[in-house]
Design an enzyme around this catalytic site. Structure first.
Site, PDB file in Angstrom:
ATOM      1  N   LYS A  36       2.672 -56.317  45.222  1.00 35.15           N
ATOM      2  CA  LYS A  36       1.190 -57.515  45.183  1.00 35.15           C
ATOM      3  C   LYS A  36       0.716 -58.517  45.950  1.00 35.15           C
ATOM      4  O   LYS A  36       1.247 -59.203  46.781  1.00 35.15           O
ATOM      5  CB  LYS A  36       0.661 -57.559  43.812  1.00 35.15           C
ATOM      6  CG  LYS A  36       1.289 -59.020  43.204  1.00 35.15           C
ATOM      7  CD  LYS A  36       2.238 -59.024  41.658  1.00 35.15           C
ATOM      8  CE  LYS A  36       2.622 -60.326  42.030  1.00 35.15           C
ATOM      9  NZ  LYS A  36       3.273 -60.129  40.396  1.00 35.15           N
ATOM     10  N   TYR A 264      -8.926 -88.318  59.300  1.00 33.48           N
ATOM     11  CA  TYR A 264     -10.118 -88.713  58.637  1.00 33.48           C
ATOM     12  C   TYR A 264      -9.746 -89.313  56.689  1.00 33.48           C
ATOM     13  O   TYR A 264      -8.553 -89.388  56.693  1.00 33.48           O
ATOM     14  CB  TYR A 264     -10.080 -87.550  57.213  1.00 33.48           C
ATOM     15  CG  TYR A 264     -10.993 -86.747  58.368  1.00 33.48           C
ATOM     16  CD1 TYR A 264     -12.322 -86.320  58.603  1.00 33.48           C
ATOM     17  CD2 TYR A 264     -10.461 -85.201  58.222  1.00 33.48           C
ATOM     18  CE1 TYR A 264     -13.376 -85.876  59.968  1.00 33.48           C
ATOM     19  CE2 TYR A 264     -11.152 -84.257  59.232  1.00 33.48           C
ATOM     20  CZ  TYR A 264     -12.251 -84.115  59.894  1.00 33.48           C
ATOM     21  OH  TYR A 264     -13.145 -83.411  60.540  1.00 33.48           O
TER      22      TYR A 264
HETATM   23  C1  LIG Z   1       4.884 -60.816  39.994  1.00 28.54           C
HETATM   24  C2  LIG Z   1       5.523 -59.993  39.060  1.00 28.54           C
HETATM   25  C3  LIG Z   1       6.714 -59.726  38.543  1.00 28.54           C
HETATM   26  C4  LIG Z   1       8.080 -60.473  39.582  1.00 28.54           C
HETATM   27  O1  LIG Z   1       8.144 -61.736  39.074  1.00 28.54           O
HETATM   28  P1  LIG Z   1       8.407 -62.459  40.308  1.00 28.54           P
HETATM   29  O2  LIG Z   1       8.913 -63.986  38.926  1.00 28.54           O
HETATM   30  O3  LIG Z   1       8.110 -62.715  41.578  1.00 28.54           O
HETATM   31  O4  LIG Z   1       9.745 -62.097  40.408  1.00 28.54           O
HETATM   32  C5  LIG Z   1       7.519 -59.012  38.036  1.00 28.54           C
HETATM   33  N1  LIG Z   1       6.358 -57.983  37.462  1.00 28.54           N
HETATM   34  C6  LIG Z   1       4.261 -58.793  37.275  1.00 28.54           C
HETATM   35  C7  LIG Z   1       3.735 -57.522  35.878  1.00 28.54           C
HETATM   36  C8  LIG Z   1       4.521 -58.744  37.838  1.00 28.54           C
HETATM   37  O5  LIG Z   1       2.935 -59.239  37.984  1.00 28.54           O
END
Ligand SMILES: *Cc1c(COP(=O)(O)O)cnc(C)c1O
Length: 372
Positions: A36, A264
């Site tokens: 993702k 800034y």
């Molecule tokens: C992003 C996600 C993971 C992975 O989590 P990590 O801590 O990055 O390993 C696992 N399960 C779901 C449903 C997620 O959205």
């Protein structure tokens, strides 16, 4: 056209991490690569392709649009959609063979209806909330949910949940959550056993008793421990290798006198004559403004502190103590140069965040190159 700012992704490190994580699970436990948010900034399609070559066949994304893009890029694995779907998009699940992780009865009904219309079945998983207080059916409603599936002619392939505290090895929370999770589905009348998946990276590394059938790995795949530095220091084998590096180049070198305000608001005022390297990276490139006067970069293998506020597209590094620096020199923001390393956990510590956000911010806002 190229940019001064580059994110460099190392496919060999990614493949190494995948193999390393596989070695941490019992035989038969399958790994789902969470890709993702454009694979936490590393490029969803490229990461899926590289991991496909390593034997990974399960991929997780947030939305249907990501699943469609991944399928259209040639991914042949099973693609899981974690955040549901707009009812206009239900057909994409079928046309692109995507697997929804369902958390409402309305979505079950919509899938059932479309299954009938199209005369084809969809793989469906059910998401339960066992303590995260986020997405999912309530475990107490498990019996009802499975009964509903039966009447809707949906046969769930498995159940999923998510640990809230798996990265904290001291917390007893994960045992409670796992207990709730592994009791779900005792009501399921189906003969087919349910696939069970609750572990993220923290679960895989620190809750070895809870792996179930399928583990969903994100941050560890990209080379970081979910508890940051602690993980890296405590885990005796230093197995994970960071996959992302981020570099820029010096576009101008200036010398200013003692008592000169920088950037800034003049939040930094020089104590002595100071040589500054102007860097063409700023908060619009994912280099957080909150680390103004805190961040460091690597120049000639040495640490150079960022002085003054980080601007939208620029910031200034103090190179007063570093010899032989020239315009065009490479500057490492994330990664190693010489014997020095700045990792995403350290950047996170300067900006009150975690490696996850650092990788997404830099990776998704800069041009990416892939080592071969
Ligand atoms: C992003 C996600 C993971 C992975 O989590 P990590 O801590 O990055 O390993 C696992 N399960 C779901 C449903 C997620 O959205």
């Amino acid at each position: 056209m190229t940019s001064f700012n580059k994110v460099i992704v190392d496919p060999a490190a990614l493949a190494h991490n995948y193999r390393y994580l596989l070695s941490k699970t019992a035989p038969g436990v399958r790994l789902m690569a969470m890709v993702k948010s454009d694979a936490y900034g590393h490029s969803m399609t490229r990461v899926a392709n590289i991991l496909g070559t390593s034997g990974c066949t399960l991929f997780g994304v947030a939305e249907v649009s990501e699943g469609v893009a991944l399928r259209e890029a040639g991914c042949s694995g099973e693609i899981f959609i974690f955040l549901g779907f707009d009812h206009f998009d239900v057909d994409y699940l079928f046309t692109h063979n995507l697997t929804p992780v369902v958390f409402t009865v309305e979505d079950l009904e919509r899938i059932s209806e479309t299954q009938r219309k199209r005369n084809s079945d969809l793989n469906v998983y059910l998401k339960f909330d066992c303590g995260m207080s986020r997405l999912g059916f309530s475990p107490a409603d498990g019996g009802e949910v499975f009964e509903r599936c039966r009447t809707l002619a949906i046969r769930p392939c498995g159940v999923m949940s998510h640990f809230p505290c798996s990265d904290d090895r001291q917390s007893g929370n994960s045992e409670l959550v796992a207990d709730t999770f592994y009791n779900i589905g005792s009501h399921s009348s189906s003969n087919q056993p349910l696939v069970r998946s609750i572990c993220n990276s923290g679960g895989l590394l620190y809750q070895p008793g809870s792996h179930g059938d399928m583990v969903r790995i994100g941050i560890s795949l990209y080379g970081y421990y979910p508890d940051g530095r602690e993980g890296r220091e405590d885990v005796f084998d230093q197995g994970l290798r960071p996959v992302m590096k981020c570099i820029t180049r010096i576009i101008q070198i200036r010398t200013v006198g003692a008592g000169t305000g920088i950037s800034y608001g003049h939040s930094y005022v020089t104590e002595r004559e100071t040589r500054l390297a102007v860097l063409p990276i700023g908060y619009s490139d994912g280099y957080f403004r909150t680390m103004s006067n805190k961040a460091e970069v690597l120049i000639q293998g040495r640490r150079a502190p960022i002085r003054g506020r980080i601007c939208m597209n620029m910031c200034m590094a103090d190179i007063s103590t570093i010899e032989n620096v020239a315009v065009g020199d490479e500057v490492v923001l994330l990664g190693s140069q010489g014997n020095e390393t700045i990792d995403a956990d350290e950047i996170g510590s300067w900006s009150d965040t975690i490696s996850y956000e650092v990788l997404c911010a830099l990776g998704n806002n800069n041009h990416r190159d892939f080592l071969i």
